[in-house]
Design an enzyme around this catalytic site. Structure first.
Site: not given
Ligand SMILES: Cc1ncc(COP(=O)(O)O)c(C=O)c1O
Length: 382
Positions: A233, A322
């Protein structure tokens, strides 16, 4: 919540722009339809998604039918790599400084990783040597999330065309969209990933441009939304918010990038002048995103520095959010030839659309104080 704080972690995420919030609110309250339905409430939601698709396509320089809405940048990158390999067979190639959303997806299909130079720039000869007729997809990020290096994708596309004519070029433009003319700079890529929360939209929504003629298998199977390329969705409010953020970003991008570049340069100049031994990563500033100031500070452990900055009201990071929590030195810095100890003494200060002079002034004071404290023999200042 961030009142009184100096927020210099916009590369991790940036606040939602007022335009985006305003556009989203009805779709979180009174306009609650599921766009896959057929009655009036559903049709209104469908129309909102269609209009958002047009706006996002205009911002990305593609046709509306080429936009696949996803649950963010990670999903868009995974769909690009895994989707192409699943549809065609073969394997994938990427640079050593990609975000883990790409690197791990490439590893999962047994792909190859290509090195970069000391500024984080892809070595095109190495890229050519890594490509062959088994290569289905090549992934090269437009701009790096840790140090900000911008890659020239036209040269990359030429190497792909000459060494692996059957392969498609994917680019992760997640960090680039806020600052660069992504529509123009990614024109040679068949797949382009963006994430709304990096440019003033909400978290958990993104898009993958899939140019006409590129076939990919879906990661998510189900109701067949997004023309069978991404079931589930639609996140109507998120998609509408992303479209508003795309519009606002494109409208103000050139002037915003110039303003933030001046702030970043002042920040870097003052820190380098006040702290001996500090090195700016990734070479000439005009080859990097305008908002990222990545520094290596000999004699200082990133983690201790971040703790002191945090205590002083400054939010910064040491690489990709991340991967935060990890003690390992950044794979990006290691790929650039930085030694492990130096890689552990780095900090990323990233500015954003709301940043101002006061942020720069306060960050310099806090950083100089924190580094002085960490470098003093007792680890404390009087
Ligand atoms: C270059 C890059 N690619 C991908 C991502 C992942 O994106 P999302 O946080 O929306 O999953 C990030 C997030 O830090 C990023 O900086």
């Amino acid at each position: 919540m961030s009142e009184g704080l100096v927020y210099l972690d916009h590369a991790a995420t940036t606040p939602v722009r007022p335009e985006a919030l305003e556009a989203m609110l009805p779709w979180l309250t009174t306009h609650y339809g599921n766009p896959s339905g057929s009655h009036a409430v559903a049709r209104a939601a469908r129309q909102a998604v269609d209009e958002a698709r047009e706006l996002v396509a205009a911002g990305l320089g593609c046709g509306p039918g080429e936009v696949v809405f996803t649950g963010g940048g990670t999903e868009a990158d995974n769909l690009a790599i895994a989707g192409v390999v699943a549809a065609r067979g073969g394997t994938a190639v990427c640079t050593a400084i990609e975000h883990h959303a790409v690197l791990h997806a490439v590893e999962a299909v047994g792909g190859r990783v290509v090195g970069v130079d000391g500024d984080g720039r892809l070595d095109l000869d190495q890229l050519g040597a890594a490509l062959d007729d088994r290569t289905a997809v090549v992934s090269v990020m437009l701009a790096n999330n840790e140090v900000g290096t911008v890659q020239a994708l036209d040269g990359v596309a030429e190497v792909v065309r000459s060494h692996a004519p059957g392969a498609v070029l994917h680019t992760d433009a997640v960090q680039g969209f806020a600052w660069l003319d992504v529509a123009a700079l990614t024109a040679d890529a068949q797949l382009v990933a963006v994430a709304a929360h990096k440019f003033g939209g909400p978290k958990g929504v993104g898009a993958l441009v899939v140019r006409d003629g590129v076939t990919l298998a879906p990661l998510l199977r189900g109701g067949g939304q997004e023309r069978d390329r991404r079931s589930g969705t639609h996140n109507v409010a998120g998609i509408v918010g992303m479209a508003a953020a795309v519009q606002a970003t494109v409208a103000h991008r050139a002037e915003m990038a110039a303003r933030v570049r001046r702030l970043r340069d002042r920040l870097a100049d003052r820190i380098v002048a006040e702290l001996p031994g500090v090195v700016e990563s990734a070479g000439a500033r005009d080859g990097r995103l305008p908002n990222i100031c990545h520094l290596r500070i000999p004699g200082v452990e990133s983690e201790s520095l971040l703790v002191l900055l945090d205590a002083d009201g400054v939010c910064a990071s040491a690489g990709s959010a991340c991967a935060s929590g990890a003690l390992d030195p950044s794979h990006v810095l290691l790929a650039m030839g930085v030694d492990r100890a130096e890689a552990r003494s780095s900090v990323r200060l990233s500015l954003g659309w709301p940043s101002g002079d006061d942020d720069v002034d306060r960050a310099v004071v806090a950083l100089v104080r924190a580094v002085g404290q960490l470098r003093s023999p007792a680890g404390i200042t009087s």
